[in-house]
Motif scaffolding. Structure first.
Motif, short mmCIF file in Angstrom:
data_model
loop_
_atom_site.label_atom_id
_atom_site.label_comp_id
_atom_site.label_asym_id
_atom_site.label_seq_id
_atom_site.Cartn_x
_atom_site.Cartn_y
_atom_site.Cartn_z
N GLU A 32 0.94 -1.22 -0.31
CA GLU A 32 0.05 -0.02 0.00
C GLU A 32 1.07 1.22 -0.17
O GLU A 32 2.13 1.36 0.52
CB GLU A 32 -0.86 -0.06 1.19
N GLY A 50 -7.35 0.59 1.03
CA GLY A 50 -6.37 -0.68 0.99
C GLY A 50 -6.00 -0.67 -0.51
O GLY A 50 -5.45 -1.75 -0.85
N LEU A 109 -2.26 1.18 -4.46
CA LEU A 109 -0.79 0.34 -4.36
C LEU A 109 0.39 0.81 -5.06
O LEU A 109 0.23 1.63 -6.14
CB LEU A 109 -1.11 -1.08 -4.83
N SER A 114 -3.72 -6.13 -6.95
CA SER A 114 -4.84 -5.08 -6.71
C SER A 114 -6.04 -5.98 -6.85
O SER A 114 -7.08 -5.81 -6.00
CB SER A 114 -4.61 -4.08 -7.62
#
Ligand SMILES: CC(C)(COP(=O)(O)OP(=O)(O)OC[C@H]1O[C@@H](n2cnc3c(N)ncnc32)[C@H](O)[C@@H]1OP(=O)(O)O)[C@@H](O)C(=O)NCCC(=O)NCCS
Length: 175
Positions: free
Chosen positions: A6, A44, A47, A98
């Motif tokens: 992350e 979350g 990335l 992802s």
């Protein structure tokens, strides 16, 4: 070694610098940007790929409503890989991580605007997003969808709308 993780709060500028290097600012003029601006990425799902601390890849997913009934989904993008590392599988790794994280968080479907020949390998297809439209000009054959939960996009029709948490203005943050 490249690690996908992350994005940390202090990596925002480096992530945007990589997108600027890859897209030259065009990512900020795309119709998808209308679904991203003023919103935070999905929890979350912002990335980065790091190599020795430097960012070499980024991908971000955003909460959206998929059509008139507002069923929840995600918009993926931008996806960008450092030009010096292209063709080594990093883009695919970012996509797979992802999508796995999105599935792990219970999301039902992902849409994006991009090159179908690249994204087909991850299961994206134009037909899956065929009933949906975007808030601005887009090329129908580049507007792609992927069901994480089978049937999630079935009957989805109408406009994709931003559903992400709003970015707090400094005045609001202080209040
Ligand atoms: C698209 C991108 C993320 C791919 O990253 P990458 O790490 O080079 O990709 P991978 O190594 O996982 O995959 C490489 C494969 O994808 C293919 N590919 C790359 N870009 C492609 C595209 N736009 N259309 C079709 N195929 C593409 C390559 O030819 C290669 O094919 P091969 O496996 O048969 O040799 C990267 O090239 C990039 O940042 N491009 C500029 C920004 C961009 O286009 N982002 C996506 C928005 S549509």
């Amino acid at each position: 070694m490249i690690v996908i993780d992350e994005r940390r709060p202090n990596e925002a500028a480096a992530a945007e610098a990589l997108r600027m290097r890859v897209f030259g600012g065009s990512h900020l003029r795309k119709t998808s940007q209308r679904l991203r601006e003023g919103r935070l990425p999905a929890a979350g799902l912002d990335l980065v790929a790091r190599e020795d601390g430097a960012l070499v890849g980024v991908v971000t997913l955003w909460n959206v409503g998929l059509g008139a009934d507002g069923r929840p989904g995600l918009l993926l993008g931008p996806l960008a890989v450092d030009p010096e590392l292209r063709g080594a599988g990093l883009g695919a790794q970012l996509m797979r991580v992802s999508l796995a994280k999105a599935a792990g968080r219970g999301h039902g479907a992902v849409v994006l605007v991009g090159d179908a020949p690249y994204y087909a390998r991850f299961g994206f297809e134009a037909a899956a997003a065929g009933g949906l439209t975007l808030p601005g000009p887009f090329e129908r054959e580049r507007f792609l969808g992927l069901e994480i939960e089978p049937g999630w996009l079935q009957g989805a029709a109408g406009l994709v709308t931003p559903h992400g948490q709003r970015v707090m203005e400094p005045a609001q943050a202080a209040a």
